[in-house]
Design a protein around this motif. Structure first.
Motif, short mmCIF file in Angstrom:
data_model
loop_
_atom_site.label_atom_id
_atom_site.label_comp_id
_atom_site.label_asym_id
_atom_site.label_seq_id
_atom_site.Cartn_x
_atom_site.Cartn_y
_atom_site.Cartn_z
N MET A 191 0.84 -1.19 0.00
CA MET A 191 0.00 0.00 0.00
C MET A 191 0.88 1.24 0.00
O MET A 191 1.88 1.31 0.68
N SER A 192 0.50 2.24 -0.76
CA SER A 192 1.24 3.49 -0.77
C SER A 192 0.25 4.66 -0.75
O SER A 192 -0.76 4.66 -1.42
N ASP A 193 0.55 5.63 0.09
CA ASP A 193 -0.23 6.85 0.22
C ASP A 193 0.69 8.01 -0.11
O ASP A 193 1.91 7.88 -0.03
N PRO A 194 0.13 9.18 -0.44
CA PRO A 194 0.99 10.32 -0.76
C PRO A 194 1.64 10.95 0.47
O PRO A 194 1.10 10.90 1.57
N CYS A 195 2.80 11.52 0.25
CA CYS A 195 3.49 12.30 1.27
C CYS A 195 2.68 13.58 1.48
O CYS A 195 2.22 14.20 0.52
N ASP A 196 2.48 13.97 2.73
CA ASP A 196 1.70 15.18 3.02
C ASP A 196 2.42 16.46 2.62
O ASP A 196 1.81 17.52 2.53
N SER A 197 3.72 16.37 2.37
CA SER A 197 4.49 17.56 2.00
C SER A 197 4.62 17.71 0.48
O SER A 197 4.30 18.75 -0.06
N CYS A 198 5.10 16.65 -0.18
CA CYS A 198 5.36 16.77 -1.62
C CYS A 198 4.35 16.03 -2.49
O CYS A 198 4.41 16.12 -3.72
N SER A 199 3.45 15.28 -1.89
CA SER A 199 2.38 14.54 -2.57
C SER A 199 2.87 13.35 -3.39
O SER A 199 2.08 12.75 -4.11
N GLN A 200 4.15 13.01 -3.31
CA GLN A 200 4.66 11.83 -4.00
C GLN A 200 4.16 10.58 -3.27
O GLN A 200 4.02 10.57 -2.05
N SER A 201 3.92 9.52 -4.02
CA SER A 201 3.50 8.26 -3.42
C SER A 201 4.66 7.70 -2.61
O SER A 201 5.81 7.75 -3.03
N VAL A 202 4.36 7.19 -1.42
CA VAL A 202 5.40 6.65 -0.55
C VAL A 202 4.92 5.33 0.05
O VAL A 202 3.81 5.25 0.55
N GLU A 203 5.74 4.30 -0.08
CA GLU A 203 5.40 2.98 0.47
C GLU A 203 5.39 3.03 2.00
O GLU A 203 6.15 3.79 2.60
N ASP A 204 4.58 2.21 2.61
CA ASP A 204 4.50 2.17 4.07
C ASP A 204 5.86 1.95 4.73
O ASP A 204 6.16 2.57 5.74
N ALA A 205 6.67 1.08 4.15
CA ALA A 205 7.97 0.76 4.75
C ALA A 205 8.91 1.97 4.76
O ALA A 205 9.83 2.03 5.58
N LEU A 206 8.70 2.93 3.86
CA LEU A 206 9.56 4.11 3.76
C LEU A 206 8.97 5.35 4.44
O LEU A 206 9.68 6.31 4.68
N ALA A 207 7.69 5.32 4.73
CA ALA A 207 7.01 6.49 5.27
C ALA A 207 7.41 6.75 6.71
O ALA A 207 7.75 5.85 7.47
N ARG A 208 7.40 8.03 7.09
CA ARG A 208 7.65 8.45 8.46
C ARG A 208 6.45 9.26 8.90
O ARG A 208 6.01 10.18 8.21
N ASP A 209 5.89 8.91 10.04
CA ASP A 209 4.76 9.64 10.59
C ASP A 209 5.27 10.58 11.67
O ASP A 209 5.97 10.16 12.59
N VAL A 210 4.92 11.86 11.55
CA VAL A 210 5.30 12.88 12.52
C VAL A 210 4.03 13.34 13.20
O VAL A 210 3.09 13.78 12.55
N ARG A 211 4.00 13.22 14.52
CA ARG A 211 2.84 13.63 15.29
C ARG A 211 3.28 14.62 16.36
O ARG A 211 4.17 14.33 17.15
N LEU A 212 2.67 15.78 16.37
CA LEU A 212 2.97 16.81 17.36
C LEU A 212 1.79 16.90 18.31
O LEU A 212 0.65 17.11 17.88
N GLN A 213 2.08 16.72 19.60
CA GLN A 213 1.04 16.79 20.61
C GLN A 213 1.39 17.82 21.67
O GLN A 213 2.56 17.94 22.05
#
Length: 67
Positions: A1-23
């Protein structure tokens, strides 16, 4: 499964994606899914903005309160 990067909109595979959460006070302020390149850029910006600034006297004035 691949979803777009929230910054550049390029498709990114789950294994390569980094989730950043600010709380703040346990409430999510921001949540981003980033590709490796955009994540590296985010880390650079974070370091630049969060590092203590030197004052004119050469000392740093940093007050971080950890509760």
């Amino acid at each position: 499964m691949s979803d777009p990067c929230d910054s550049c909109s390029q498709s990114v595979e789950d294994a390569l994606a980094r989730d950043v959460r600010l709380q703040v006070d346990r409430s999510t302020v921001d949540n981003q899914r980033l590709c490796p390149t955009c994540f590296a850029d985010w880390i650079t910006r974070y370091k630049e903005k969060m590092s203590p600034k030197k004052s004119d006297s050469g000392t740093t004035d940093s007050e971080i309160i950890i509760d």
